[in-house]
Design a protein around this motif. Structure first.
Motif, PDB file in Angstrom:
ATOM      1  N   GLN A 116       9.986 -12.758  -5.838  1.00 23.95           N
ATOM      2  CA  GLN A 116       9.273 -11.304  -5.344  1.00 23.95           C
ATOM      3  C   GLN A 116      10.288 -10.531  -4.635  1.00 23.95           C
ATOM      4  OE1 GLN A 116       5.839 -10.070  -3.801  1.00 23.95           O
ATOM      5  NE2 GLN A 116       5.559 -10.794  -5.653  1.00 23.95           N
ATOM      6  N   ILE A 130      11.142  -7.310  -2.282  1.00 21.59           N
ATOM      7  CA  ILE A 130      10.558  -6.294  -1.156  1.00 21.59           C
ATOM      8  C   ILE A 130      11.277  -4.850  -0.902  1.00 21.59           C
ATOM      9  CG2 ILE A 130      10.223  -6.280   1.619  1.00 21.59           C
ATOM     10  CD1 ILE A 130       9.951  -9.343   1.614  1.00 21.59           C
ATOM     11  N   LYS A 133       7.501   2.993   0.430  1.00 22.99           N
ATOM     12  CA  LYS A 133       6.693   3.260  -0.998  1.00 22.99           C
ATOM     13  C   LYS A 133       7.647   3.960  -1.922  1.00 22.99           C
ATOM     14  CE  LYS A 133       2.021   3.498   0.927  1.00 22.99           C
ATOM     15  NZ  LYS A 133       1.057   4.186   1.171  1.00 22.99           N
ATOM     16  N   ALA A 139      10.171   1.417  -3.513  1.00 28.24           N
ATOM     17  CA  ALA A 139       9.549   0.639  -4.341  1.00 28.24           C
ATOM     18  C   ALA A 139       9.488   1.353  -5.693  1.00 28.24           C
ATOM     19  CB  ALA A 139       8.174   0.232  -3.878  1.00 28.24           C
ATOM     20  N   GLU A 147       6.441  -7.127  -9.615  1.00 26.76           N
ATOM     21  CA  GLU A 147       6.566  -8.001  -8.335  1.00 26.76           C
ATOM     22  C   GLU A 147       7.456  -7.321  -7.189  1.00 26.76           C
ATOM     23  OE1 GLU A 147       4.278 -10.490  -7.936  1.00 26.76           O
ATOM     24  OE2 GLU A 147       3.968 -10.003 -10.383  1.00 26.76           O
ATOM     25  N   THR A 182       6.808  -5.726  -3.501  1.00 24.09           N
ATOM     26  CA  THR A 182       5.938  -5.586  -2.518  1.00 24.09           C
ATOM     27  C   THR A 182       6.535  -4.716  -1.322  1.00 24.09           C
ATOM     28  OG1 THR A 182       4.846  -7.664  -2.905  1.00 24.09           O
ATOM     29  CG2 THR A 182       4.708  -6.590  -0.799  1.00 24.09           C
ATOM     30  N   ASN A 201       3.585  -9.784   7.332  1.00 23.09           N
ATOM     31  CA  ASN A 201       3.645  -9.215   6.119  1.00 23.09           C
ATOM     32  C   ASN A 201       4.861  -9.918   5.116  1.00 23.09           C
ATOM     33  OD1 ASN A 201       1.471  -7.566   6.404  1.00 23.09           O
ATOM     34  ND2 ASN A 201       2.877  -5.902   7.115  1.00 23.09           N
ATOM     35  N   VAL A 218       4.260 -12.456   1.694  1.00 16.38           N
ATOM     36  CA  VAL A 218       5.277 -12.622   0.810  1.00 16.38           C
ATOM     37  C   VAL A 218       5.913 -13.929   0.291  1.00 16.38           C
ATOM     38  CG1 VAL A 218       7.468 -11.722  -0.492  1.00 16.38           C
ATOM     39  CG2 VAL A 218       5.898 -10.168   0.793  1.00 16.38           C
ATOM     40  N   LYS A 278       3.316 -15.766  -1.303  1.00 17.51           N
ATOM     41  CA  LYS A 278       2.794 -15.447  -2.743  1.00 17.51           C
ATOM     42  C   LYS A 278       3.921 -15.903  -3.731  1.00 17.51           C
ATOM     43  CE  LYS A 278       1.750 -10.867  -5.154  1.00 17.51           C
ATOM     44  NZ  LYS A 278       1.613  -9.762  -5.128  1.00 17.51           N
TER      45      LYS A 278
END
Length: 339
Positions: free
Chosen positions: A124, A126, A130, A133, A140, A142, A320, A324, A327
């Motif tokens: 993942q 991070i 936004k 990202a 993948e 987040t 959060n 992650v 996940k």
């Protein structure tokens, strides 16, 4: 869950990356997880509940001695999750990926870069906003917003007389913060501008204040440890940065109930009303945003303050991030079941 965080910043002080990593490590440890942090010695002081490993972070990400040392720390600790903080640490974990296949690998990216670590080396990634990202633009990824804790304090008393409204800007005195643009902007504003921070631009900015005849309107406060008190005393907070991965200043101001006017940077551009975000390079136009009625601006930012209270706390960030990890653990388990 047994977690190793790796941060390879060689900054002499505590900036956004260092603050985030320390607070996240402590917050996850308080949830009952076993957390260790490998970082430069100056970034390992007073981290409650966290086991610390001092690393010489001055070495290049390609240093063989650094790679060997980090691999040794990983193997000796028997960790389940490896969490790289920042791109330097992420590239180190990426280089080591063939030797740490049994570990869950996660990396947090905090700022915009011309090149990002490869998502295939991690379970993942991070991103702290936004916009970031979207710029990473890999599978993948987040979004986990940075959380912070701001205790309300009594307002700081100014060292000299000020004229209302009082605006506060906070940050390192470096070109990316565009304090020179803010000083030019304030030529068209009434009131007082306080700039808290230190850095290589200090002399140039002071000269600009003097050359524009604003010594009675703008004060460079230098390094301060009482930012919440300064915010409490200010009427509003202004952000003039060219770019940010995530603005702690915006988050802290919203948590303290202060109106924020900002250039087009995360996280301000994700939560503030559009007419409180400035896109452009005209000082007089940016000044128009600073001259609006602050009572109305505060009311219009009620939604942003509610978002900050819900999403930008330390507990929300820790929750959060652990999600992650879980996940990523599932992804690793699926990979191993296919072999």
């Amino acid at each position: 869950m047994k977690v190793l965080m790796l941060m390879l910043s060689d900054n002499p002080g505590i900036g956004g990356l260092e603050k985030h990593t320390q607070e996240l490590a402590s917050a996850i440890a308080k949830q009952g997880h076993s957390v260790s942090l490998a970082a430069a010695p100056q970034h390992l002081e007073k981290i409650e509940g966290v086991t610390c490993h001092a690393v010489n972070a001055r070495r290049s990400r390609n240093s063989i001695t650094l790679l060997v040392e980090i691999l040794r720390v990983i193997r000796e600790g028997n960790y389940q999750v490896l969490h790289a903080q920042g791109t330097k640490a992420a590239f180190v974990v990426q280089r080591l990926a063939p030797f740490i296949k049994k570990h869950v690998r996660v990396a947090s990216i905090h700022g915009f870069k011309s090149r990002y670590p490869k998502a295939v080396a991690f379970h993942q990634l991070i991103a702290v906003s936004k916009a970031l990202a979207n710029d990473i633009n890999q599978a993948e990824v987040t979004v986990v917003y940075n959380g912070t804790s701001v205790a309300k304090q009594g307002p700081a008393k100014p060292s000299q007389a000020v004229v209302n409204p009082v605006w506060l800007a906070v940050g390192r005195l470096a070109p990316v913060k565009r304090f020179d643009f803010l000083i030019e902007t304030f030529r068209f504003c009434s009131g007082t501008l306080l700039i808290a921070g230190e850095g290589p631009e200090q002399q140039r900015l002071q000269a600009l204040i003097e050359s524009t005849g604003q010594t009675d309107k703008i004060q460079l406060l230098g390094f301060r440890t009482d930012i919440p008190s300064l915010m409490s005393a200010a009427d509003g907070v202004v952000i003039s940065s060219e770019r940010e991965g995530f603005s702690y200043v915006c988050a802290e101001a919203l948590l303290l109930g202060k109106p924020v006017i900002s250039t087009d940077v995360p996280i301000a551009n994700e939560v503030l009303p559009k007419d409180h975000i400035y896109q452009g390079d005209e000082a007089a136009e940016f000044a128009r945003l600073l001259q609006q009625d602050l009572t109305a601006a505060t009311a219009n930012q009620a939604g942003a303050r509610a978002f900050a209270k819900e999403k930008l706390s330390l507990s929300a960030m820790a929750d959060n991030t652990v999600e992650v990890y879980q996940k990523a653990s599932e992804t690793l388990a699926l990979e191993r079941s296919k072999k």
